[in-house]
Design a protein around this motif. Structure first.
Motif, PDB file in Angstrom:
ATOM      1  N   UNK A 197      13.270   5.342  -1.487  1.00 48.01           N
ATOM      2  CA  UNK A 197      12.216   4.873  -0.074  1.00 48.01           C
ATOM      3  C   UNK A 197      11.312   3.693  -0.117  1.00 48.01           C
ATOM      4  N   UNK A 198      10.948   3.148   0.912  1.00 46.73           N
ATOM      5  CA  UNK A 198      10.337   1.992   1.322  1.00 46.73           C
ATOM      6  C   UNK A 198      10.508   0.638   0.606  1.00 46.73           C
ATOM      7  N   UNK A 199      12.525   0.871   0.328  1.00 50.31           N
ATOM      8  CA  UNK A 199      12.720  -0.557  -0.283  1.00 50.31           C
ATOM      9  C   UNK A 199      12.689  -0.428  -1.866  1.00 50.31           C
ATOM     10  N   UNK A 200      12.102   0.130  -2.549  1.00 52.06           N
ATOM     11  CA  UNK A 200      11.000   0.336  -3.632  1.00 52.06           C
ATOM     12  C   UNK A 200       9.938  -0.326  -3.793  1.00 52.06           C
ATOM     13  N   UNK A 201       9.668  -0.532  -3.063  1.00 52.83           N
ATOM     14  CA  UNK A 201       8.112  -0.480  -3.296  1.00 52.83           C
ATOM     15  C   UNK A 201       7.367   0.651  -3.524  1.00 52.83           C
ATOM     16  N   UNK A 202       6.171   0.426  -4.686  1.00 55.70           N
ATOM     17  CA  UNK A 202       5.292   1.697  -4.887  1.00 55.70           C
ATOM     18  C   UNK A 202       4.929   2.399  -3.729  1.00 55.70           C
ATOM     19  N   UNK A 203       4.864   4.202  -4.156  1.00 53.25           N
ATOM     20  CA  UNK A 203       3.955   4.066  -3.510  1.00 53.25           C
ATOM     21  C   UNK A 203       2.864   4.910  -3.911  1.00 53.25           C
ATOM     22  N   UNK A 204       2.257   4.206  -3.109  1.00 54.58           N
ATOM     23  CA  UNK A 204       0.409   4.391  -3.079  1.00 54.58           C
ATOM     24  C   UNK A 204      -0.105   5.802  -2.769  1.00 54.58           C
ATOM     25  N   UNK A 205      -0.856   6.002  -3.742  1.00 54.29           N
ATOM     26  CA  UNK A 205      -1.842   8.047  -3.297  1.00 54.29           C
ATOM     27  C   UNK A 205      -2.586   7.310  -2.815  1.00 54.29           C
ATOM     28  N   UNK A 206      -3.661   6.921  -1.481  1.00 56.33           N
ATOM     29  CA  UNK A 206      -4.445   6.949  -1.583  1.00 56.33           C
ATOM     30  C   UNK A 206      -5.602   7.506  -0.650  1.00 56.33           C
ATOM     31  N   UNK A 207      -7.340   7.697  -1.463  1.00 59.94           N
ATOM     32  CA  UNK A 207      -8.109   8.756  -0.634  1.00 59.94           C
ATOM     33  C   UNK A 207      -8.978   8.595  -0.041  1.00 59.94           C
ATOM     34  N   UNK A 208      -8.785   8.607   0.897  1.00 57.06           N
ATOM     35  CA  UNK A 208      -9.312   8.889   2.744  1.00 57.06           C
ATOM     36  C   UNK A 208     -11.094   9.541   3.219  1.00 57.06           C
ATOM     37  N   UNK A 209     -11.687   8.939   4.125  1.00 59.60           N
ATOM     38  CA  UNK A 209     -12.092  10.186   4.482  1.00 59.60           C
ATOM     39  C   UNK A 209     -11.545  10.880   4.848  1.00 59.60           C
ATOM     40  N   UNK A 210     -11.990  12.541   5.282  1.00 55.03           N
ATOM     41  CA  UNK A 210     -11.635  13.464   5.591  1.00 55.03           C
ATOM     42  C   UNK A 210     -11.290  13.494   6.929  1.00 55.03           C
ATOM     43  N   UNK A 211     -10.378  14.133   6.184  1.00 54.58           N
ATOM     44  CA  UNK A 211      -9.059  13.913   7.906  1.00 54.58           C
ATOM     45  C   UNK A 211      -8.579  15.580   8.306  1.00 54.58           C
TER      46      UNK A 211
END
Length: 413
Positions: free
Chosen positions: A189-203
């Protein structure tokens, strides 16, 4: 009056039509996210309806818009509702909304409002009741650090790096899952761009897919603890599975089918990666197959056998359930039984066939029935057996004629 973040909600309600004997429904809007909504993220709220007197009523619609300083920002939105509010009673509607990053940039130091009205029907009369609530911008309480692997990256609060010694291992295992999913589907996916797992405020969600994959800070700590105990995160790998459905329009015929596809890729990764870190607690259980000990750690293949493969028994045993009632795990169970009989190669060919069709300018079937028939046709071709009877046993909407027609339409003979 200034409304602080700690208040977490504000209610402004007024009926714009009043008549003797008319049910006067009152509305209280509550922002459910105590810290606010992440800019460029989702938040949840409740609409609480009270009908103190008059006749029974029904909420039949809603509209809303973002306000900055009382002035509308962006386009309005809305839709239908169907909430019964009995006379002298109450009702509740839970919903979610998206707060654009540009909204908070435009607001500056001001706190945006989510405002609108609901349409109430009482007898033959309709009237509107307004609501509004503040939506502060939510931010993490500390800076975020980034750790990159070959295919994925982690962006977590800096304390996560201090409290856990397994960051390198987490990145390594997620990299292996990425490689496994690429092997299964034949694409990235995403043309091979690294997939980032990003911590975010509660949702409102545990996590949701995309790039970045947005993690809920409330659950990141426990997930990292699980990794340190040798338990790979089912949820994180599941969301990565969604990212690999680049061609999902071809085979995700409804919501459960889409969720199944994320787990199908997860299952492939868990059971084909030979690594002691790929363990899952037996908390996922099929109907009638309870775990005697839910804390036992299983290798990936064993979890797939004990959970996904067996999950469909209850569906098959209930003739009153049609295919539209199938859960994601029911669909997954059917596909896993095909896989256990014929191997992974037909499924690798399945995803690559979708890719070839798309690359040649073909368009996916528009209907759910068409997508299911096409999957049956491709798998039948790749395996060399007619799978129509199997799909029919699972009460999926296919027959010999439909599968033959879709095979001819897509040149699969």
């Amino acid at each position: 009056m200034h409304r602080s973040v700690n208040q977490a909600y504000v209610a402004l309600a007024c009926a714009v039509l009043s008549a003797p004997g008319l049910a006067q429904v009152q509305v209280e809007a509550r922002n459910q996210m105590e810290l606010g909504w992440m800019p460029g993220g989702w938040g949840s709220y409740q609409l609480l309806f009270e009908n103190p007197d008059g006749e029974s009523a029904r909420v039949v619609g809603w509209s809303g818009a973002w306000l900055i300083g009382g002035v509308q920002w962006g386009d309005p939105f809305g839709g239908s509702l169907d909430v019964a509010v009995p006379a002298g009673g109450s009702a509740r509607h839970d919903s979610i909304g998206y707060a654009p990053e540009e909204l908070f940039a435009a607001a500056g130091d001001q706190v945006p409002q989510y405002a609108g009205h609901v349409t109430v029907r009482a007898g033959e009369t309709e009237y509107e009741v307004s609501f509004a609530f503040d939506v502060p911008a939510a931010v993490l309480p500390e800076p975020v650090l980034r750790k990159e692997g070959e295919f994925i990256a982690l962006e977590l609060m800096e304390s996560r790096f201090e409290e856990n010694e397994s960051i390198e291992d987490v990145v390594r295992l997620l990299d292996l899952c990425y490689q496994a999913m690429a092997d299964l589907t034949g694409l990235v996916p995403y043309d091979g761009e690294k997939i980032t797992f990003r911590e975010a405020p509660p949702h409102p969600f545990w996590a949701y897919a995309g790039n970045p994959i947005i993690l809920n800070s409330d659950y990141v700590g426990s997930t990292m603890d699980d990794f340190e105990r040798g338990i790979v995160s089912f949820g994180w790998v599941h969301e990565m599975g969604h990212d690999f459905d680049v061609l999902g329009d071809w085979y995700c015929w409804n919501g459960p089918a889409a969720e199944c596809q994320a787990n199908f890729k997860l299952g492939y990764a868990l059971e084909t990666i030979d690594d002691p870190g790929m363990r899952i607690a037996w908390t996922f259980q099929a109907p009638d197959y309870p775990a005697p000990d839910t804390s036992v750690l299983l290798p990936g293949r064993e979890l797939v056998e004990r959970f996904f493969v067996r999950f469909g028994d209850a569906y098959l045993a209930d003739p009153d359930r049609g295919w539209e009632s199938m859960t994601s795990d029911d669909v997954h169970s059917m596909l896993m039984r095909v896989q256990r009989t014929y191997g992974w190669e037909p499924f690798k060919a399945l995803y690559r066939t979708y890719g070839e069709l798309a690359a040649n300018g073909a368009r996916p079937p528009e209907s759910a029935e068409g997508k299911i028939a096409l999957m049956c046709a491709i798998l039948s071709r790749e395996i060399g057996v007619n799978l129509v009877p199997l799909f029919e046993r699972w009460r999926l909407p296919v027959d010999e004629e439909a599968v033959a027609e879709v095979a001819a339409a897509y040149g699969l003979e």
